[in-house]
Enzyme design. Structure first.
Site, PDB file in Angstrom:
ATOM      1  N   HIS A   1      -6.715  -5.251  10.240  1.00  0.00           N
ATOM      2  CA  HIS A   1      -6.728  -5.107   9.150  1.00  0.00           C
ATOM      3  C   HIS A   1      -5.347  -5.798   8.222  1.00  0.00           C
ATOM      4  O   HIS A   1      -4.309  -5.983   8.991  1.00  0.00           O
ATOM      5  CB  HIS A   1      -6.745  -3.661   8.545  1.00  0.00           C
TER       6      HIS A   1
ATOM      7  N   GLU B   1      -9.415  -2.345   5.665  1.00  0.00           N
ATOM      8  CA  GLU B   1      -9.868  -2.124   7.088  1.00  0.00           C
ATOM      9  C   GLU B   1     -11.108  -2.910   7.283  1.00  0.00           C
ATOM     10  O   GLU B   1     -11.602  -3.530   6.161  1.00  0.00           O
ATOM     11  CB  GLU B   1     -10.527  -0.627   7.241  1.00  0.00           C
TER      12      GLU B   1
ATOM     13  N   ASN C   1      -6.800  -3.523  14.452  1.00  0.00           N
ATOM     14  CA  ASN C   1      -8.105  -3.697  14.201  1.00  0.00           C
ATOM     15  C   ASN C   1      -8.291  -5.042  13.363  1.00  0.00           C
ATOM     16  O   ASN C   1      -9.656  -5.141  12.532  1.00  0.00           O
ATOM     17  CB  ASN C   1      -8.906  -2.524  13.579  1.00  0.00           C
TER      18      ASN C   1
ATOM     19  N   ASP D   1       0.922  -1.352   0.002  1.00  0.00           N
ATOM     20  CA  ASP D   1      -0.154   0.115   0.068  1.00  0.00           C
ATOM     21  C   ASP D   1       0.874   1.208   0.304  1.00  0.00           C
ATOM     22  O   ASP D   1       2.126   1.072   0.209  1.00  0.00           O
ATOM     23  CB  ASP D   1      -1.019   0.086   1.211  1.00  0.00           C
TER      24      ASP D   1
HETATM   25  P1  PGA Z   1       2.490  -2.123  12.475  1.00  0.00           P
HETATM   26  O1  PGA Z   1       1.596  -2.137  11.394  1.00  0.00           O
HETATM   27  O2  PGA Z   1       3.598  -3.274  12.176  1.00  0.00           O
HETATM   28  O3  PGA Z   1       3.036  -0.732  12.577  1.00  0.00           O
HETATM   29  O4  PGA Z   1       2.002  -2.329  13.839  1.00  0.00           O
HETATM   30  C1  PGA Z   1       0.799  -3.169  11.053  1.00  0.00           C
HETATM   31  C2  PGA Z   1      -0.569  -3.171  10.181  1.00  0.00           C
HETATM   32  O5  PGA Z   1      -0.962  -2.022  10.451  1.00  0.00           O
HETATM   33  O6  PGA Z   1      -0.649  -3.806   9.311  1.00  0.00           O
END
Ligand code: PGA
Length: 249
Positions: free
Chosen positions: A142, A147, A140, A71
């Protein structure tokens, strides 16, 4: 019927990074033209440092590999310090021999996000599809920026980020700058088409999402729960992130 994800629980985040990096090197060394799907965020930093180390010591080469990131924020130019283009350059690409022409991220500045999504999907297909998709997981649930509520048949497209995600990512932005509201992300169907998936998770903030993904119902409310449909998923996490699984199971 697939046996379900293989779960590897290790004591701490450093061990998770060691294990994940060794997993990636173990796939890339015998298949130097591997197509990698790559995540950004806090969790993969240690993995990228170890991959750079493995390149330095001659254990692995990226010269024939390709990469597709999950992304990118919409509206951020590639030289913005919080862009994922910048993250990938700083964390991995500048330290290894990967050909920049074979590194791909969605274009956050594309004026037509629908066309950009199509272009990205076509580029993945033309590269032969993703061989190994490395994923993090959001608090959450995702995956990528898919999301909760993201359709399981979604493809690369523009999405609106939740407040929780924007808050979690605020630390990467310069003081006073707001986190973009929109991003372009590979879709859930795009992720599921990878031949193999490696998901990494560390820390207590991921415990609930990981438990929901592995032991809760398959539901749009936890996008990562769809990974149980995939025949070749490995989840590497620390004990803090695994804490909720046993309670649910
Ligand atoms: P993070 O993000 O490694 O910064 O916790 C993971 C994600 O949101 O997929």
């Amino acid at each position: 019927m697939s046996p379900g994800p293989r779960l590897v629980v290790l004591d701490e985040a450093d061990a998770v990074a060691d294990h994940a990096a060794a997993h990636i090197v173990g796939k890339l060394a015998p298949k130097p033209d591997l197509v990698l799907g790559l995540p950004t965020g806090e969790t993969p930093r240690g993995i990228y440092a170890r991959l750079a180390g493995a390149y330095r010591t001659g254990e692995v080469s990226f010269a024939r590999a390709s990469s597709f990131n999950l992304d990118e924020y919409q509206g951020l130019p590639p030289d913005h310090p919080a862009s994922y283009h910048a993250y990938m350059r700083e964390m991995l690409f500048r330290y290894v021999d990967i050909d920049p022409a074979r590194t791909h991220l969605p274009d956050g500045l594309a004026s037509d996000a629908t066309a950009e999504g199509r272009r990205y999907e076509k580029a993945i297909a033309e590269a032969g599809g993703i061989g190994l998709m490395v994923l993090g997981i959001g608090g959450n649930g995702h995956i990528g920026f898919n999301e909760p509520g993201s359709p399981f048949d979604s493809r690369t497209r523009a999405v609106r980020l939740t407040e929780a995600t924007r808050e979690a990512n605020r630390r990467s932005f310069p003081e006073g700058e707001t986190v973009p509201e929109f991003a372009i992300t590979m879709g859930i169907a795009t992720i599921l088409e990878a031949r193999e998936i490696l998901l990494v998770a560390t820390g207590p903030a991921k415990a609930e999402a990981l438990a929901a993904a592995l032991a809760g119902p398959e539901t749009l409310r936890c996008p990562a729960s769809v990974l149980r449909r995939h025949p070749a998923v490995t989840i590497v996490c620390d004990t803090a992130a695994a804490a909720g699984i046993r309670l649910r199971a």
